[in-house]
Scaffold this active site. Structure first.
Site, PDB file in Angstrom:
ATOM      1  CD  GLU A   1      75.334  18.857  54.532  1.00  0.00           C
ATOM      2  OE1 GLU A   1      75.935  18.399  53.530  1.00  0.00           O
ATOM      3  OE2 GLU A   1      74.128  19.193  54.500  1.00  0.00           O
TER       4      GLU A   1
ATOM      5  CG  ASP B   1      78.068  37.937  41.419  1.00  0.00           C
ATOM      6  OD1 ASP B   1      78.901  38.856  41.517  1.00  0.00           O
ATOM      7  OD2 ASP B   1      77.142  37.941  40.580  1.00  0.00           O
TER       8      ASP B   1
END
Length: 576
Positions: free
Chosen positions: A293, A225
């Site tokens: 990751e 956002d």
């Protein structure tokens, strides 16, 4: 008409993709606005168990992923975009266990799940902000947010002249522990949404941990956002937006253009000191490393209201986000030349940085395109429409045009976003009673702007009452129009020519012909027509009054009725 069928997603589709064919490059992503999608417990508010129950309908529609608007703990002053706990579920929507069940179910159905993250600001109820208020000026706690001393002899004036996107001042003064007026804090949105200070390493580390919290649970990515926010120009200088600047409740207002007119390279609009600063890119490079990751092609999609497109492409360079919403396309009017321009520029600009183009026509912040594309009056972004709005369209005509726009959009290469209910042809809910409205824009402008409630009304599923199958009771947090009984999913399912059937056919044909990886080859059928070939499919859209004779080929999709082999006004057809 030849009907193309293709397999809908299954769990095997969630395996990692090869480089250049990552799932997000071609995905059709369906936005779920949780409070308005499906209500399992009958309180009138949509919830996570309701979403879980209705997920098979999204698989049957043929989408690839689901994006959930905020469901985290919040006082709900701005429909969840005021987060009070980033690591928990608001009890309105259920529990973390309900989220895990929803996520598992989606993955079993072959649907990926993207969730909203709101990093520009928190709720004023958040523990971090309450600690900042209690700690006082100069404290490490206050440094989490943008607190500043006021101007004037006694600090009685705000630090600068910035205005809130929702209307009114962007600064609020607090009372200090001794009861005297003290510092001011910045809130680009509602006063209950204080902005973080993203120059603070503590803030950055907190959000790394938040990302990992949800990635560890198995989410496939994040819609960010106000992705053009977070970093403000040093010194927080005064700024007055151009006179006709639009605004938007989910994080807009970075540009000032007439509706549907997009800036071109060389005439870049002024950049406000609170949006689109270069420092945001360092944040997304950091987040990109966090996502790396994890296995499975996780994705960041930015809500970045930035013009021109050449500048927006900076958000999706290879080491930053994977996608950003193409609001330039959303705001382009239904005109052949304008659409061809923005399509060509989008493909070129995003392609230059190795990113897919994204296409979108509706979301929770804009007037639904089944109404918007046929408006004849002014409609500045974020202002909304209501009973007193001028230039409201005939709903039948407007839906006809919206279906043509959708059929054109879904043929374009790249990724596409759908907003819940558009597959039913839902128009904007215009005649909402004043006392039912809940958007902060409505209140902060004293009713001068209707805001976004009209696109957020709970969607209809089946029957006539109660609540058209939205939930087991008659309750609905925003009132549903009586006319929506004709738009229910059950009334359209399996019905030839219905809007739902058209969406299903378009998504199946898009998948079968691999249109997301196609290359457009334009050809000329006249100034009021768009025509191109892509992936073995010929696409023709008619914007003008005269009939357009279709080229050779079997018709696999038509957004409206044809006249023999002729394409009427506001109609799109696909041929093979």
């Amino acid at each position: 008409m030849t009907v193309i069928t293709a397999n809908t997603p299954d769990s095997s589709a969630l395996a990692p993709s090869s480089p250049g064919r990552e799932w997000w490059r071609s995905a059709v992503i369906y936005q779920v606005y949780p409070r308005s999608f499906a209500d399992a417990d009958g309180d009138g508010m949509g919830d996570l168990p309701g979403i879980t129950h209705r997920l098979p309908a999204l698989r049957d529609l043929g989408v690839d992923a689901v994006w959930l608007s905020p469901f985290q703990t919040s006082p709900q002053r701005d429909a969840g975009y005021d987060v009070a706990d980033y690591r928990d579920v608001d009890r309105l929507f259920g529990t973390l266990a309900d989220f895990d069940t929803m996520l598992t179910t989606a993955h079993e159905l072959g649907l990926r799940v993207i969730i909203d993250i709101v990093p520009n600001h928190s709720s004023s109820d958040h523990r971090w902000f309450q600690e900042a208020l209690a700690a006082g000026p100069g404290s490490p706690e206050r440094a989490r947010y943008l607190f500043r001393d006021g101007k004037g002899e006694h600090g009685e004036l705000p630090p600068n002249n910035w205005e809130s996107i929702f209307g009114g001042a962007a600064w609020t003064r607090v009372d200090e522990a001794d009861g005297n007026p003290g510092q001011w804090y910045l809130h680009l949105f509602d006063k209950s949404q204080p902005d973080f200070d993203w120059t603070n390493p503590w803030v950055r580390e907190q959000f790394r941990d938040i990302l990992r919290f949800w990635l560890d649970r198995g989410v496939d990515g994040f819609r960010v956002d106000v992705a053009h926010g977070m970093i403000k120009e040093a010194g927080l200088p005064d700024y007055t937006p151009p006179e006709h600047a639009g605004s938007m409740g989910g994080g807009a207002g970075s540009v000032a253009l007439e509706p549907g007119i997009e800036g071109h390279a060389g005439d870049e609009p002024p950049t406000p000191p609170y949006f689109a600063q270069d420092g945001v890119h360092e944040i997304y490079r950091d987040w990109h490393r966090v996502l790396e990751e994890y296995e499975g092609d996780r994705v960041l999609c930015g809500e970045a209201w930035v013009e021109p497109l050449e500048k927006l492409a900076h958000w999706v360079r290879p080491d930053e986000m994977q996608q950003t919403f193409n609001f330039g396309y959303l705001e382009t009017p239904w005109e052949a030349a304008a659409l061809r321009t923005v399509i060509d520029r989008s493909i070129s600009v995003f392609g230059s940085v190795g990113a897919p183009s994204t296409w979108v026509l509706s979301n929770h912040d804009v007037v639904r395109h089944a109404t918007r594309l046929a408006l004849t009056g002014e409609n500045l972004q974020g202002h909304g429409i209501g009973p007193k709005t001028t230039g409201l369209p005939d709903p039948v005509f407007a839906l006809h045009r919206a279906r043509a726009a959708t059929a054109l959009m879904l043929a374009l290469p790249g990724s596409a976003y759908l907003y819940q209910g558009e597959e039913l042809g839902l128009p904007e809910a215009i005649d909402l009673p004043d006392d039912a409205r809940q958007d902060p824009t409505w209140f902060r402008t004293n009713g001068e702007r209707y805001g976004r409630d009209g696109c957020r009304v709970p969607i209809p599923w089946e029957g006539t009452d109660p609540s058209y199958g939205f939930g087991p009771s008659a309750k609905s947090w925003l009132p549903q129009p009586a006319s929506w009984a004709t738009y229910t999913r059950s009334s359209q399912e399996g019905v030839p020519g219905s809007t739902l059937t058209m969406y299903q056919e378009a998504l199946a044909a898009r998948r079968a012909h691999d249109l997301a990886f196609g290359e457009l080859d334009w050809f000329d059928l006249g100034p009021d027509t768009l025509a191109f070939r892509s992936g073995g499919v010929t696409v023709v859209a008619n914007f003008g009054e005269r009939l357009v004779e279709l080229p050779a080929g079997d018709i696999v999709l038509a957004s409206g009725e044809l006249e023999g082999r002729s394409l009427p006004r506001d109609t799109t057809a696909w041929l093979v």
